[in-house]
Write a protein that holds these residues in place. Structure first.
Motif, PDB file in Angstrom:
ATOM      1  N   TYR A  82      37.195  -2.317 -28.924  1.00 39.24           N
ATOM      2  CA  TYR A  82      38.198  -3.368 -28.734  1.00 39.24           C
ATOM      3  C   TYR A  82      37.705  -4.700 -29.311  1.00 39.24           C
ATOM      4  N   VAL A  83      36.462  -5.058 -29.027  1.00 33.90           N
ATOM      5  CA  VAL A  83      35.919  -6.324 -29.513  1.00 33.90           C
ATOM      6  C   VAL A  83      35.846  -6.331 -31.039  1.00 33.90           C
ATOM      7  N   ALA A  84      35.537  -5.190 -31.640  1.00 31.60           N
ATOM      8  CA  ALA A  84      35.472  -5.105 -33.101  1.00 31.60           C
ATOM      9  C   ALA A  84      36.827  -5.394 -33.739  1.00 31.60           C
ATOM     10  N   ALA A  85      37.898  -5.071 -33.014  1.00 29.55           N
ATOM     11  CA  ALA A  85      39.252  -5.279 -33.544  1.00 29.55           C
ATOM     12  C   ALA A  85      39.840  -6.622 -33.115  1.00 29.55           C
ATOM     13  N   THR A  86      39.049  -7.430 -32.399  1.00 29.80           N
ATOM     14  CA  THR A  86      39.569  -8.684 -31.844  1.00 29.80           C
ATOM     15  C   THR A  86      38.601  -9.821 -32.132  1.00 29.80           C
ATOM     16  N   PRO A  87      38.634 -10.398 -33.329  1.00 31.87           N
ATOM     17  CA  PRO A  87      37.733 -11.509 -33.662  1.00 31.87           C
ATOM     18  C   PRO A  87      37.900 -12.668 -32.678  1.00 31.87           C
ATOM     19  N   GLY A  88      36.755 -13.220 -32.276  1.00 27.48           N
ATOM     20  CA  GLY A  88      36.784 -14.324 -31.314  1.00 27.48           C
ATOM     21  C   GLY A  88      36.314 -13.919 -29.936  1.00 27.48           C
ATOM     22  N   LEU A  89      36.074 -12.594 -29.740  1.00 21.88           N
ATOM     23  CA  LEU A  89      35.539 -12.114 -28.465  1.00 21.88           C
ATOM     24  C   LEU A  89      34.057 -11.799 -28.607  1.00 21.88           C
ATOM     25  N   HIS A  90      33.347 -11.868 -27.494  1.00 19.86           N
ATOM     26  CA  HIS A  90      31.932 -11.521 -27.452  1.00 19.86           C
ATOM     27  C   HIS A  90      31.704 -10.503 -26.340  1.00 19.86           C
ATOM     28  N   LEU A  91      30.690  -9.675 -26.537  1.00 17.27           N
ATOM     29  CA  LEU A  91      30.362  -8.604 -25.594  1.00 17.27           C
ATOM     30  C   LEU A  91      28.859  -8.569 -25.396  1.00 17.27           C
ATOM     31  N   THR A  92      28.421  -8.429 -24.143  1.00 13.48           N
ATOM     32  CA  THR A  92      26.997  -8.299 -23.882  1.00 13.48           C
ATOM     33  C   THR A  92      26.756  -7.220 -22.834  1.00 13.48           C
ATOM     34  N   ASP A  93      25.586  -6.612 -22.912  1.00 15.34           N
ATOM     35  CA  ASP A  93      25.217  -5.498 -22.049  1.00 15.34           C
ATOM     36  C   ASP A  93      24.026  -5.913 -21.194  1.00 15.34           C
ATOM     37  N   ASN A  94      24.230  -5.951 -19.853  1.00 12.37           N
ATOM     38  CA  ASN A  94      23.131  -6.214 -18.921  1.00 12.37           C
ATOM     39  C   ASN A  94      22.417  -7.532 -19.171  1.00 12.37           C
ATOM     40  N   SER A  95      23.172  -8.582 -19.401  1.00 10.87           N
ATOM     41  CA  SER A  95      22.581  -9.910 -19.589  1.00 10.87           C
ATOM     42  C   SER A  95      22.729 -10.733 -18.317  1.00 10.87           C
ATOM     43  N   THR A  96      21.685 -11.464 -17.984  1.00  9.64           N
ATOM     44  CA  THR A  96      21.728 -12.337 -16.816  1.00  9.64           C
ATOM     45  C   THR A  96      22.767 -13.430 -17.019  1.00  9.64           C
ATOM     46  N   LEU A  97      23.532 -13.704 -15.974  1.00  7.69           N
ATOM     47  CA  LEU A  97      24.623 -14.678 -16.031  1.00  7.69           C
ATOM     48  C   LEU A  97      24.394 -15.779 -15.007  1.00  7.69           C
ATOM     49  N   ARG A  98      24.252 -17.012 -15.474  1.00  3.47           N
ATOM     50  CA  ARG A  98      24.174 -18.153 -14.565  1.00  3.47           C
ATOM     51  C   ARG A  98      25.598 -18.525 -14.154  1.00  3.47           C
ATOM     52  N   LEU A  99      25.965 -18.113 -12.960  1.00  3.33           N
ATOM     53  CA  LEU A  99      27.353 -18.273 -12.530  1.00  3.33           C
ATOM     54  C   LEU A  99      27.558 -19.541 -11.708  1.00  3.33           C
ATOM     55  N   ASP A 100      26.719 -19.758 -10.702  1.00  3.11           N
ATOM     56  CA  ASP A 100      26.751 -20.998  -9.927  1.00  3.11           C
ATOM     57  C   ASP A 100      25.377 -21.191  -9.293  1.00  3.11           C
ATOM     58  N   VAL A 101      25.240 -22.190  -8.427  1.00  2.00           N
ATOM     59  CA  VAL A 101      23.906 -22.534  -7.914  1.00  2.00           C
ATOM     60  C   VAL A 101      23.283 -21.444  -7.051  1.00  2.00           C
ATOM     61  N   ASP A 102      24.101 -20.564  -6.459  1.00  2.00           N
ATOM     62  CA  ASP A 102      23.575 -19.516  -5.587  1.00  2.00           C
ATOM     63  C   ASP A 102      23.705 -18.117  -6.175  1.00  2.00           C
ATOM     64  N   ASN A 103      24.232 -18.013  -7.389  1.00  2.00           N
ATOM     65  CA  ASN A 103      24.526 -16.687  -7.942  1.00  2.00           C
ATOM     66  C   ASN A 103      24.112 -16.562  -9.396  1.00  2.00           C
ATOM     67  N   GLU A 104      23.241 -15.608  -9.634  1.00  2.00           N
ATOM     68  CA  GLU A 104      22.795 -15.283 -10.985  1.00  2.00           C
ATOM     69  C   GLU A 104      22.786 -13.754 -11.110  1.00  2.00           C
ATOM     70  N   PRO A 105      23.972 -13.166 -11.266  1.00  2.00           N
ATOM     71  CA  PRO A 105      24.057 -11.707 -11.381  1.00  2.00           C
ATOM     72  C   PRO A 105      23.652 -11.227 -12.771  1.00  2.00           C
TER      73      PRO A 105
END
Length: 246
Positions: A84-107
């Protein structure tokens, strides 16, 4: 009178000796309550750990990954989204990357898909290579409905405004696809053919029966129909017009 020997000069401290060593950090254990900054310090000091998350200020260290309960469904969903991402320029995809979401959450979600920040997306890659902000779609492979992916994480993602949250439940052979609606999450209802369709990514469609039976060819053929739809074409054109203005 006995003359006392002059103490030998101490060896100068090298600058490298001032840097914290990995073995000087406290361990990172399930249930630890840490700030996000302290969580990152301890996680970086443990290269042996492949997945640890901070959810509502509490540390969760993942168990070893099983093949049928995690590895295979994870691979299938990655392949589906890559197409899907290959057919939709402007989107990004990542696998198992740490996400800084807010001050108490880094999933560390299994998969994240987001619209480029220049095109109106809410997530970006920080200077130190961490994903930060709010991706439009997050995906988790949960052992079962009892897992924290459907409880603590669900509330965190909803509160932070993640627009869609897709959860795969291998044990129950179910897929729950949450979408944002009036300040909360509601599960997407399948159409008459049992197909789930994204509300924010036009053309992104998934049929759980094909997914769990391992019918990858059928799964991708269905996705291609969505990619060929007028709705997806309009979405791509919309992103392209924003790119010209960026």
């Amino acid at each position: 009178m006995t003359r006392q020997a002059t103490p030998a000069l101490e060896k100068p401290i090298a600058q490298a000796d001032l840097k914290p060593r990995a073995d000087t950090f406290p361990p990172l254990n399930n249930g630890d309550r840490l700030s996000r900054a302290e969580f990152e310090r301890r996680y970086l000091a443990r290269p042996d750990l492949k997945k640890a998350e901070l959810i509502e200020g509490v540390v969760y260290v993942a168990s070893p990954v099983r093949t049928q309960q995690h590895g295979i469904p994870h691979s299938y969903i990655i392949g589906w989204l890559v197409n899907y991402v290959a057919a939709t320029p402007g989107l990004h995809l990542t696998d198992n990357s740490t996400l800084r979401l807010d001050v108490d959450n880094e999933p560390q979600p299994d998969v994240a898909v987001w619209i480029d920040e220049k095109l109106g997306g809410q997530a970006r890659i920080a200077e130190d290579d961490y994903l930060t902000g709010v991706p439009e779609l997050l995906v988790e492979v949960a052992a079962s409905s009892a897992a924290y992916d459907l409880h603590e994480k669900l509330h965190v993602y909803r509160r932070n405004g993640v627009q869609e949250y897709l959860v795969l439940l291998p044990y129950e052979q179910q897929i729950i696809w949450y979408t944002w609606h009036e300040g909360g999450y509601v599960p997407l209802a399948p159409d008459a053919q049992g197909v789930l369709r994204s509300q924010i990514f036009p053309g992104l469609c998934l049929q759980p029966s094909r997914f769990w039976s391992g019918d990858l060819a059928g799964l991708l053929a269905l996705l291609q129909q969505g990619i060929n739809s007028p709705e997806h074409t309009a979405f791509v054109e919309q992103l392209a017009s924003k790119q010209k203005l960026a």
